[in-house]
Design a protein around this motif. Sequence first.
Motif, PDB file in Angstrom:
ATOM      1  N   ASP A  25      45.875 -18.964  26.490  1.00 42.31           N
ATOM      2  CA  ASP A  25      44.733 -19.316  25.672  1.00 42.31           C
ATOM      3  C   ASP A  25      44.769 -18.595  24.328  1.00 42.31           C
ATOM      4  OD1 ASP A  25      42.354 -20.984  26.141  1.00 42.31           O
ATOM      5  OD2 ASP A  25      41.347 -19.182  25.438  1.00 42.31           O
ATOM      6  N   ASN A  26      45.051 -17.305  24.362  1.00 43.21           N
ATOM      7  CA  ASN A  26      45.098 -16.567  23.107  1.00 43.21           C
ATOM      8  C   ASN A  26      46.364 -16.900  22.321  1.00 43.21           C
ATOM      9  OD1 ASN A  26      43.906 -14.697  21.282  1.00 43.21           O
ATOM     10  ND2 ASN A  26      45.526 -13.255  21.820  1.00 43.21           N
ATOM     11  N   GLU A  29      47.665 -19.834  22.017  1.00 41.48           N
ATOM     12  CA  GLU A  29      47.318 -21.044  21.260  1.00 41.48           C
ATOM     13  C   GLU A  29      46.412 -20.683  20.081  1.00 41.48           C
ATOM     14  OE1 GLU A  29      45.337 -24.731  20.133  1.00 41.48           O
ATOM     15  OE2 GLU A  29      44.328 -22.972  20.959  1.00 41.48           O
ATOM     16  N   ALA A  30      45.449 -19.792  20.329  1.00 40.24           N
ATOM     17  CA  ALA A  30      44.502 -19.411  19.271  1.00 40.24           C
ATOM     18  C   ALA A  30      45.211 -18.710  18.113  1.00 40.24           C
ATOM     19  CB  ALA A  30      43.416 -18.493  19.840  1.00 40.24           C
ATOM     20  N   GLN A  31      46.182 -17.846  18.441  1.00 36.44           N
ATOM     21  CA  GLN A  31      46.877 -17.107  17.388  1.00 36.44           C
ATOM     22  C   GLN A  31      47.772 -18.013  16.552  1.00 36.44           C
ATOM     23  OE1 GLN A  31      46.260 -13.932  16.341  1.00 36.44           O
ATOM     24  NE2 GLN A  31      44.583 -14.416  17.712  1.00 36.44           N
ATOM     25  N   GLN A  74      37.910 -14.995  17.650  1.00 33.13           N
ATOM     26  CA  GLN A  74      39.082 -14.119  17.513  1.00 33.13           C
ATOM     27  C   GLN A  74      38.545 -12.747  17.109  1.00 33.13           C
ATOM     28  OE1 GLN A  74      42.541 -15.760  15.505  1.00 33.13           O
ATOM     29  NE2 GLN A  74      42.141 -17.780  16.355  1.00 33.13           N
ATOM     30  N   ARG A  95      45.617 -18.530  32.316  1.00 35.75           N
ATOM     31  CA  ARG A  95      44.489 -18.548  31.396  1.00 35.75           C
ATOM     32  C   ARG A  95      43.459 -17.524  31.872  1.00 35.75           C
ATOM     33  NH1 ARG A  95      39.507 -20.924  29.985  1.00 35.75           N
ATOM     34  NH2 ARG A  95      39.487 -21.453  27.784  1.00 35.75           N
ATOM     35  N   VAL A  96      43.209 -16.510  31.062  1.00 35.41           N
ATOM     36  CA  VAL A  96      42.251 -15.468  31.450  1.00 35.41           C
ATOM     37  C   VAL A  96      41.160 -15.361  30.395  1.00 35.41           C
ATOM     38  CG1 VAL A  96      43.896 -14.080  32.779  1.00 35.41           C
ATOM     39  CG2 VAL A  96      43.682 -13.711  30.302  1.00 35.41           C
ATOM     40  N   ALA A 128      47.374 -21.309  16.146  1.00 37.66           N
ATOM     41  CA  ALA A 128      46.491 -22.186  15.366  1.00 37.66           C
ATOM     42  C   ALA A 128      45.850 -21.405  14.213  1.00 37.66           C
ATOM     43  CB  ALA A 128      45.418 -22.792  16.265  1.00 37.66           C
ATOM     44  N   GLY A 129      45.396 -20.187  14.509  1.00 40.39           N
ATOM     45  CA  GLY A 129      44.786 -19.371  13.465  1.00 40.39           C
ATOM     46  C   GLY A 129      45.780 -19.056  12.354  1.00 40.39           C
ATOM     47  N   GLN A 152      36.456 -19.967  24.464  1.00 44.05           N
ATOM     48  CA  GLN A 152      37.008 -18.723  23.903  1.00 44.05           C
ATOM     49  C   GLN A 152      37.245 -18.891  22.399  1.00 44.05           C
ATOM     50  OE1 GLN A 152      38.462 -15.882  26.427  1.00 44.05           O
ATOM     51  NE2 GLN A 152      39.805 -17.245  27.539  1.00 44.05           N
ATOM     52  N   CYS A 169      39.618 -16.171  10.476  1.00 42.19           N
ATOM     53  CA  CYS A 169      40.637 -16.159  11.536  1.00 42.19           C
ATOM     54  C   CYS A 169      41.117 -17.563  11.899  1.00 42.19           C
ATOM     55  CB  CYS A 169      40.093 -15.483  12.789  1.00 42.19           C
ATOM     56  SG  CYS A 169      39.643 -13.764  12.534  1.00 42.19           S
ATOM     57  N   GLY A 170      40.427 -18.586  11.440  1.00 44.90           N
ATOM     58  CA  GLY A 170      40.877 -19.951  11.727  1.00 44.90           C
ATOM     59  C   GLY A 170      40.522 -20.439  13.119  1.00 44.90           C
ATOM     60  N   THR A 171      39.262 -20.270  13.504  1.00 44.17           N
ATOM     61  CA  THR A 171      38.853 -20.733  14.838  1.00 44.17           C
ATOM     62  C   THR A 171      38.266 -22.146  14.795  1.00 44.17           C
ATOM     63  OG1 THR A 171      36.623 -19.795  14.614  1.00 44.17           O
ATOM     64  CG2 THR A 171      38.297 -18.358  15.541  1.00 44.17           C
ATOM     65  N   ARG A 224      38.425 -24.850  17.690  1.00 38.88           N
ATOM     66  CA  ARG A 224      37.627 -24.510  18.878  1.00 38.88           C
ATOM     67  C   ARG A 224      36.136 -24.570  18.586  1.00 38.88           C
ATOM     68  NH1 ARG A 224      40.939 -20.062  22.490  1.00 38.88           N
ATOM     69  NH2 ARG A 224      42.948 -21.126  22.320  1.00 38.88           N
ATOM     70  N   LEU A 244      46.220 -22.165  10.155  1.00 37.74           N
ATOM     71  CA  LEU A 244      45.098 -22.392   9.239  1.00 37.74           C
ATOM     72  C   LEU A 244      45.071 -21.332   8.141  1.00 37.74           C
ATOM     73  CD1 LEU A 244      42.253 -23.558  11.651  1.00 37.74           C
ATOM     74  CD2 LEU A 244      43.885 -24.921  10.336  1.00 37.74           C
ATOM     75  N   ARG A 251      39.215 -13.470  27.646  1.00 41.08           N
ATOM     76  CA  ARG A 251      39.374 -12.336  26.731  1.00 41.08           C
ATOM     77  C   ARG A 251      38.342 -11.281  27.055  1.00 41.08           C
ATOM     78  NH1 ARG A 251      41.043 -13.150  20.528  1.00 41.08           N
ATOM     79  NH2 ARG A 251      40.120 -11.097  20.296  1.00 41.08           N
TER      80      ARG A 251
END
Lengths: 747, 152
Positions: free
Chosen positions: A649-650, A652-654, B94, A229-230, A656-657, B91, B132-134, B137, A660, A232
């Motif tokens: 971390d990213n 998971e974000a990508q 995005q 986990r870093v 999830a994004g 974080q 972006c769907g944040t 978070r 959605l 961004r």
Amino acid sequence: MSRIGRPARRSFLIGSAAVAGGVAFGYYRYRQPLPNPLLEGLAEGEAALTPFVRIDAQGVTLITPRADMGQGASSIQAYLLAEGLDLDPLTVRLDPGDPSPAYYNGAVLAEGLPFAATDTGWLAETARAAADVPARLMGMQITGGSSTVPDMFDRLRHAGAVARETLKEAAAQQTGIARDRLGTDDGAVILPDGQRLPYGALAARAATLEPVTDAIPRPASAWRYLGKRVQRTDIVAKSTGTETYGIDLALDGMLYASVRTNPGLGGAVNGYDASAAEAMRGVLKVVPVTGGVGVIADNTWRAFRAVNAIAIDWGAPGYPASSDQIWPALRAAMTAGNRDSRFRDEGDVENALFEGEAIAAEYRVPYLAHAPLEPMNATVRVTDSRADIWTGTQIPRFVQTHAARLTGLDEAAVHVHALPMGGSFGRRLEDDYVLQAVELAMAVKGRPVKMTWTREEDMTHDFPRPAQIARGRGTVREGRVEALDLSVVGQSVSASWLGRVMVAPPGPDTTIVAGAWDQPFAIPHYRVTGYRAPEMVPVSSWRSVGASANGFFHDCFLDELIHAAGADPLEERLRLCADPLSRKVLEAAAEMSGWSGPRISETRARGVAFCLSFGVPMAEVVEISRTEAGIRIDKVYAACEIGRVLDPDNFEAQVAGGILFGLGHAMNCELSYADHAPEQANFDSYPGMRLSQAPQIEVRGLENGDRIRGIGEPGVPPAAPALANAIFALTGQRIRELPLNRHVTFA
Amino acid sequence: MQLTVNGVAHELDVEADMPLLWVLRDELGITGPKYGCGIAQCGACTVHVDGQAVRACQVAAGDVWGEITTIEGLGTPRSLHTVQAAWIAHQVAQCGYCQSGQIMQAAALLAENPDPTDAEIDEALSGNLCRCGTYPRIRAAVKTAAAMLREG
Ligand code: FES
Ligand code: FES
């Protein structure tokens, strides 16, 4: 092992170049090293050890040429370089660099090949390797197709390691200590006695050396940043309002502008009356641009106001005026004469449909806008000898070429300065807005002009995701899916987009059927056929491209067949799945969601969907409940296989994004047409998804495969079908068109 | 006309009906507040007027009734506001384009309601669009920020 039919050899055509072009263009030229663009204009004492690392006495600059639109491309490129170079990327400068053939994308074309990702046979692998050739020869610097990580994983770690070893060599020469006795740590060469020589202090000497190219990147077991986990690299700027996006750029003497072009894309301007606009405060100039009119003013709002005050007489474009005409035209294009591809044809589909009791259904999806939150904009200054362009773009080299053509300047005199993007989702694979700004800047030579679109201009002048129609036919027998025949008709994204930025390619367009033909299922009688509709509204790539539609068609129709067979949706998908990596993904989704069948309770249900796109098998389970206000999405579980999770971390974000993005548009969004233009012009009628509708999301990345994949897009395709399948489980209603809110109410 | 932004007074010669957003961005060079829709649908332009979250695209310059705070005035990279620190810890961003507005909206919410429920968070922030769907978070960061603020 793959059961997928082999396409004819002549169909390996991508871009305007045959993949076999290595021979045609000359293998020798392909093998020649690409010039390092950083060597030009290097000052005394500065070193450019590879095209990706520049060092001067102040320290290190990492070049991250893949464009950041929010997917974290800059950050992951910096960490890949940093892992090889051995320094903390948060402590150095990052720069997207100037556009250059050295930054060509060797992975993006492979996705367009008619080979399924699960096909690892000789022909598929040879074609994939060969796809590097035209990309390199044409210097295609493109960000897209979830290709940044697959393309850059080895390249940047190696580039970092080359720089590291070259710096060690410089230290060896300076100290007389052999290179293999030196170490590195966080931006410095370490001598045997522990003394630190910062990289910056070695730049002058390193600049005189030949790069040490036999450098070996650190093994995964010794990674310091990757897989952990870093932070961004852009997170602080983006949390403090200090990131400078294209729309924020400020230059001395800068003017502000906006344009309006024909809402019927490609239609003419028959005439306009700008007298009212010209008299408005702050207006400097009214300038005709291709397909419309622009206003140059001293403030963006004044430019908006003035451009909206121009009375313009638009000519009609060459496509049907309304959705009522477009849908029948699409449906009518599903004819033998328009057949574009049949990459999959197994068993005897016709006979199976004849002998069994055929189940048939028609599906459709609408045009969709990209609508990134930052509207299209570009700042341009043109003089007699050079052009400077500041903008967010996924295609800097095309921008350079097109701007050179427009201004009459040499390509080398066109300087593209890439800025971070407030979203893109594929929109900035086009450069229409950049060229408009160039046209405006040419009217006030020497002055920089920042051109910004209104949201209304942006939403109504998108090159949308194409509308598509699919027909499914199939049979079941003894509780199993026996035959699946899917026919998909749509416009060609490749022909439309490449026709604008380069030249429309010959051969079939894999995007018409991507996400359907290439799925890893072993159905005894299985066929997927693509039909090419005539170009109507010009279209382009929308996050996950063909799979955004075909994921919905293929998986929902499969769900119908499974239901007809009386089988469990998850178990039957698993039984049919012929790819071990994909099976593990389905198993993980089952385990995460505690799958026990589609029905959870009287008021709750779940749906599962699977789609393999961009090499990533992804399974999603969507849980919904019935509330007084409507259907509510409670939770989404997603599992996928990506080879290696580099930035957890990213990652998971990508995912999830992407989920959605897929859900929000499936629930709430369409572009419908009247008078040749979308009826939706802003977020009031095209809302995407809002916070109150967002479910909880749980994501798992599997690392069983031996290939590293990108993750910006694969989360999108299974979201819509998983939701539609859940709605069927809850209500018994099989919704076969998007958006779903045409048929159900969401809380 | 006079406007006070982030504690600094500015004398301006602009139309009274120019939206505050464009005064900030193009006249004063304060670009943290973003343009996303211009019609109160996205929240990217959110700033505070006397501590209250408002859509700067909807407030005419001539109608501004108090002191303006933008994201730049809330906190800086060297001196983060608690909400920004929580946003960084999770974080959230995005592309980040919506986040100035999200943070300003969240800061106003927490100033008024130090311990919002899930429903109150949803209600307060649903006018702020994120393409972006944040959202997951954002919810988590608001809760972290609330806890940090309560603990002082
Ligand atoms: S720009 Fe003000 S709410 Fe969207
Ligand atoms: S982070 Fe991109 S719009 Fe919210």
